[in-house]
Design an enzyme around this catalytic site. Structure first.
Site, PDB file in Angstrom:
ATOM      1  N   SER A  30      -0.528   1.262   5.457  1.00 49.11           N
ATOM      2  CA  SER A  30      -0.166  -0.242   6.656  1.00 49.11           C
ATOM      3  C   SER A  30       0.248   1.092   8.001  1.00 49.11           C
ATOM      4  CB  SER A  30       1.386  -0.507   6.343  1.00 49.11           C
ATOM      5  OG  SER A  30       2.076  -1.325   6.647  1.00 49.11           O
ATOM      6  N   GLU A  41      -7.855  -3.850   5.837  1.00 48.66           N
ATOM      7  CA  GLU A  41      -6.453  -4.772   5.448  1.00 48.66           C
ATOM      8  C   GLU A  41      -6.122  -5.414   6.175  1.00 48.66           C
ATOM      9  OE1 GLU A  41      -3.942  -4.262   4.465  1.00 48.66           O
ATOM     10  OE2 GLU A  41      -3.613  -2.278   5.344  1.00 48.66           O
ATOM     11  N   HIS A  45      -1.951  -4.611   1.149  1.00 46.01           N
ATOM     12  CA  HIS A  45      -0.255  -4.451   0.739  1.00 46.01           C
ATOM     13  C   HIS A  45      -0.600  -5.679  -0.288  1.00 46.01           C
ATOM     14  CE1 HIS A  45      -0.325  -3.773   4.797  1.00 46.01           C
ATOM     15  NE2 HIS A  45       0.859  -3.242   4.576  1.00 46.01           N
TER      16      HIS A  45
END
Lengths: 303, 303
Positions: free
Chosen positions: B106, B200, B270
């Site tokens: 992230s 992602e 995630h």
């Protein structure tokens, strides 16, 4: 009175009532509106297929001689897909011979910056058909200022903010921040040195705005400018998690990090009240510590 | 058994229960956890002031000899602010002498790509303390695969997707798409040619994912890669306005536009189930039209 051609290279116009109201208002003011079919055109979430929206752009090369304004219907998403397929050489040749007023904002910023970069064409970051001219209540300032900005070869804006005093001049450029940042690294972001960069956005949390402005800083783009003007940044709600972090806190960080003056508070962007700014024109900016005054010149005007 | 040092360069850990559960689980498995104060540390929406979070990063240069894993507490926002202030030369010197397993994803992607670019250090894009190890229900695959990826000098992943067959090899890199794109133009995006790019994201509508991938394409980054692997992209709801536009429609556009093979469906990102990927390691990718097989090697492993 103008012949206004609509253009819809972005998202489908979900608020058809607003678009119809915008057309009516412009007609009531004495203008003619052509290519109205762009308003109802739709493919998925787009205002038509890629081919149809691209044709709207290429049509700029063969406008009728009477057309003096080209107006974007709305923003959304869709311009990015077209950038690679635009025939800039054909457009540049035709638009340099006779440049109409081309106006829009939001997603349209991508097209505007590409035209500036590839063709040297000045377009106007300002009202659109559905969101502004078609608003339930027309913002009088937005309306008046639009007609002034596209008719007067020199106009002046002033607004209040508490930044340190400065006095600079350079090329005015910018538009929607997310769209501008999405062009970094591409052939469609103008390489402007010594410019006055003006940006705005909506529905982006201050931390996302900060990240985007830091990217402009990290990419060396900000330090090549003479000033950064912040327009409207609204549409998000701060919560408990933010714990005191807000737009002003972010501005303090920017002021610490950036060598370029940062002047917030220009009514420019997605709010009902917005100024119209020619991207690529010449700006003279004076700030006395309380009031910013921006003089704009060098753009073409309607007859 | 490992000595795991926590690191929190991003957002405040709002889910303290999850973090405590993650610590407990790791301790129950026999590991020691140090620097636990990073979990409760807070300034505004950040996991501490910029100075505190920066100190977490610089501490990587003076880890105790027993520490073999450095684990990010969570993502959020905050790493971007630190990039300019990191002493890469000091970190590179220390980390090249003895590289621990550094893992997170992230927002942490920004730090990971900066370390790869500036120091040539391989870090792992994988589980974090709160979101993964602290999940109410621990995902068994995520747990098993993490320990395997950081212990085995060569491991293999396979997953199903319907892309055309291909066989390529190159440097594995990537991580969170929004963070990676936010580094375009900066000194912290690795200039990798012939790589296998794996991305992602979460809570980004397919049109935003499309815009980000188009930026990588327009910036010339995608065409220098040998393959693009898409991990998890969830968290948004499509509506009436999308009218048939969805993630698969977007993938069709990408397949038309990009010369590089696009392989979707890797459980990476995630979601509770995620693989652990060393960014900067060597990948051999074979796809037979139905199954993708990625062999990973060249990363350091724990003793």
């Amino acid at each position: 009175m103008s012949l206004i051609r609509l253009i819809a290279p972005s998202g489908y116009c979900v608020n058809q009532t607003a678009a119809a109201r915008g057309i009516q208002r412009l007609q009531d003011a004495g203008h003619q509106i052509e290519h109205q079919q762009a308003v109802t055109r739709r493919f998925q979430r787009f205002a038509g297929t890629d081919e149809e929206r691209l044709a709207d752009i290429h049509q700029l090369a063969s406008l009728s001689p009477e057309c003096d304004i080209v107006l974007a219907v709305r923003g959304g998403y869709g311009a990015t897909r077209l950038l690679e397929q635009i025939d800039y050489s054909r457009l540049g040749h035709a638009l340099r011979a006779r440049t109409p007023v081309i106006c829009g904002h939001s997603d349209f910023t991508a097209i505007q910056l590409a035209l500036l970069t590839q063709c040297g064409i000045i377009t106007f970051s300002g009202p659109m058909l559905a969101g502004n001219f078609g608003a339930e209540t027309l913002d009088d300032y937005t309306w008046q200022h639009f007609w002034k900005a596209i008719a007067q070869p020199r106009f002046t804006l002033s607004w209040q903010n508490a930044a340190p005093a400065c006095s600079v001049s350079g090329t005015i450029w910018g538009g929607n921040l997310a769209m501008l940042v999405s062009l970094i690294g591409s052939p469609w972001l103008p390489a402007i040195d010594g410019g006055i960069l003006v940006v705005e956005d909506i529905n982006e949390h201050p931390f996302r705005v900060e990240r985007m402005l830091l990217q402009l800083h990290h990419a060396g783009i900000l330090r090549r400018q003479k000033a950064l003007i912040l327009g409207s940044f609204n549409g998000t709600t701060l919560g408990d998690y933010d714990a005191g972090y807000d737009f002003n806190e972010m501005c303090s960080l920017l002021a610490e990090r950036f060598s370029v003056p940062v002047l917030p508070g220009l009514p420019f962007g997605h709010e009902p009240q917005t100024v119209t700014l020619p991207l690529g024109a010449f700006g003279e900016l004076k700030h006395d510590g309380g009031t910013s005054v921006l003089s704009v010149s060098g753009h073409h005007v309607i007859r």
